[in-house]
Design an enzyme around this catalytic site. Structure first.
Site, PDB file in Angstrom:
ATOM      1  CG  ASP A  52      -1.775   1.135   1.245  1.00 50.80           C
ATOM      2  OD1 ASP A  52      -2.818   1.160   0.527  1.00 50.80           O
ATOM      3  OD2 ASP A  52      -1.647   2.219   1.740  1.00 50.80           O
ATOM      4  CE1 TYR A  57       0.804   8.227   2.490  1.00 48.04           C
ATOM      5  CE2 TYR A  57       1.444   6.040   1.949  1.00 48.04           C
ATOM      6  CZ  TYR A  57       0.575   6.820   2.701  1.00 48.04           C
ATOM      7  OH  TYR A  57      -0.615   6.311   3.340  1.00 48.04           O
ATOM      8  CE1 TYR A 198      -4.516   6.428   9.028  1.00 46.27           C
ATOM      9  CE2 TYR A 198      -6.102   5.981   7.395  1.00 46.27           C
ATOM     10  CZ  TYR A 198      -5.871   6.576   8.175  1.00 46.27           C
ATOM     11  OH  TYR A 198      -6.256   8.096   8.678  1.00 46.27           O
ATOM     12  CB  ALA A 274       8.481  -2.991   8.432  1.00 53.50           C
TER      13      ALA A 274
END
Length: 318
Positions: A52, A57, A198, A274
């Site tokens: 995702d 971003y 999320y 992560a």
């Protein structure tokens, strides 16, 4: 990792998705591209095939990092990206999608989502009918396989669904942040819309790694997260203490326990970010934890030590 159907589409996704907000670098501290690439690859190798991202971003940087990490295995992964609230006019959606396709080095996007409703962040108000018309056109062209929305309320979701098939809702959702359960979840269950949660670890709070008194640098988005402030933070620490014996029983981390609880909820998947490969591998392991009905209820009640004191504003940040 066994995949699940995305809504009513022919797309199948993993219960845990790899979240890549941090790979965009903007609003995060200490992120290195080499680490992001290795981490995304590690997630894939651990069985997480659904990734995702969003155009916003890092202004496409996250999408480009994903392409660098996964282009050799594009046919084995699912890309989910999003168009931002300032690009919801018909032609803006088409242009944004083409830009994301270029960034991702692909000719199709598995799931294309409206990131925030029209008007968010002082964006121009665009009728949902116009945005959906563009998304439906992209779907007919084969540029996208499924349509989703993010940060929509139940009413906004129902309105969008009048103009085309919506296969997913992406809300903030974790053991410590559960407004979706009292708003859109019932609608999603009734209409077979997948929930892609999320911040499933409440931006790291559910890992148990942030002790009382922890302070984030002001440029870190978590500095303004309501859960890390005042009484909310103290209640979270007490809840984590109660969760630890359950995690020990399953020989897993607090993070893995929180993810296992979340993907046990109706139609719910977890988008777990992560920074490093080991974290991605640990996230994938959450799918192996089998919680009993009694344990799911026990974890639920512990989470309410935090959520019962929150208001119904779905936005996590001050």
């Amino acid at each position: 990792m066994e995949k699940r159907q995305l809504g009513q589409s022919d797309v199948r996704i993993t219960p845990i998705l790899m979240g890549t907000w941090q790979a965009g670098k903007r609003m995060w501290v200490g992120i290195e591209d080499a680490d992001s690439i290795q981490t995304i690859r590690a997630a894939y190798e651990a069985g997480i095939t659904t990734i995702d991202t969003a155009e916003v971003y890092g202004e496409g940087h996250s999408e480009r990092i994903i392409a660098e990490a996964l282009s050799p295995v594009r046919d084995k992964v699912e890309y989910a990206t999003k168009v931002f609230a300032n690009h919801l006019q018909y032609q803006q959606v088409i242009t944004a999608c083409d830009r994301s396709l270029t960034n991702l080095k692909t000719d199709y996007i598995d799931l294309y989502q409206i990131h925030w409703p029209s008007g968010a962040f002082n964006s121009q108000i665009v009728p949902i009918e116009e945005t959906m018309k563009a998304l439906n056109h992209l779907k007919q062209q084969g540029k996208i396989r499924a349509i989703g929305v993010s940060n929509f309320s139940r009413d906004q979701l129902a309105q969008a669904s009048q103009y085309g098939r919506i296969d997913s809702l992406q809300p903030p959702y974790s053991l410590f942040w559960r407004q979706v359960e009292t708003d859109a979840m019932t609608y999603c269950i009734e209409n077979q819309i997948s929930i892609l949660a999320y911040s499933p670890l409440a931006q790291g709070l559910l890992t148990g790694k942030f002790p009382p008194g922890h302070k984030f640098p002001p440029e870190d988005n978590r500095a303004k997260n309501k859960l890390f402030q005042g009484e909310n933070f103290h209640r979270a620490q007490k809840a984590l203490d109660k969760l630890r014996p359950i995690a020990e029983r399953h020989d897993c981390t607090l993070a893995q326990l929180a993810l296992a609880w979340l993907i046990a909820q109706p139609q719910t998947h977890a988008i777990a970010g992560a920074r490093y490969p080991e974290q991605a591998k640990d996230n994938a392991q959450a799918t192996t934890i089998q919680l009993s009905t009694a344990e799911i209820a026990e974890i639920d009640s512990i989470g309410r030590l935090v959520t019962d004191h929150l208001d119904q504003n779905p936005v996590m940040w001050e």
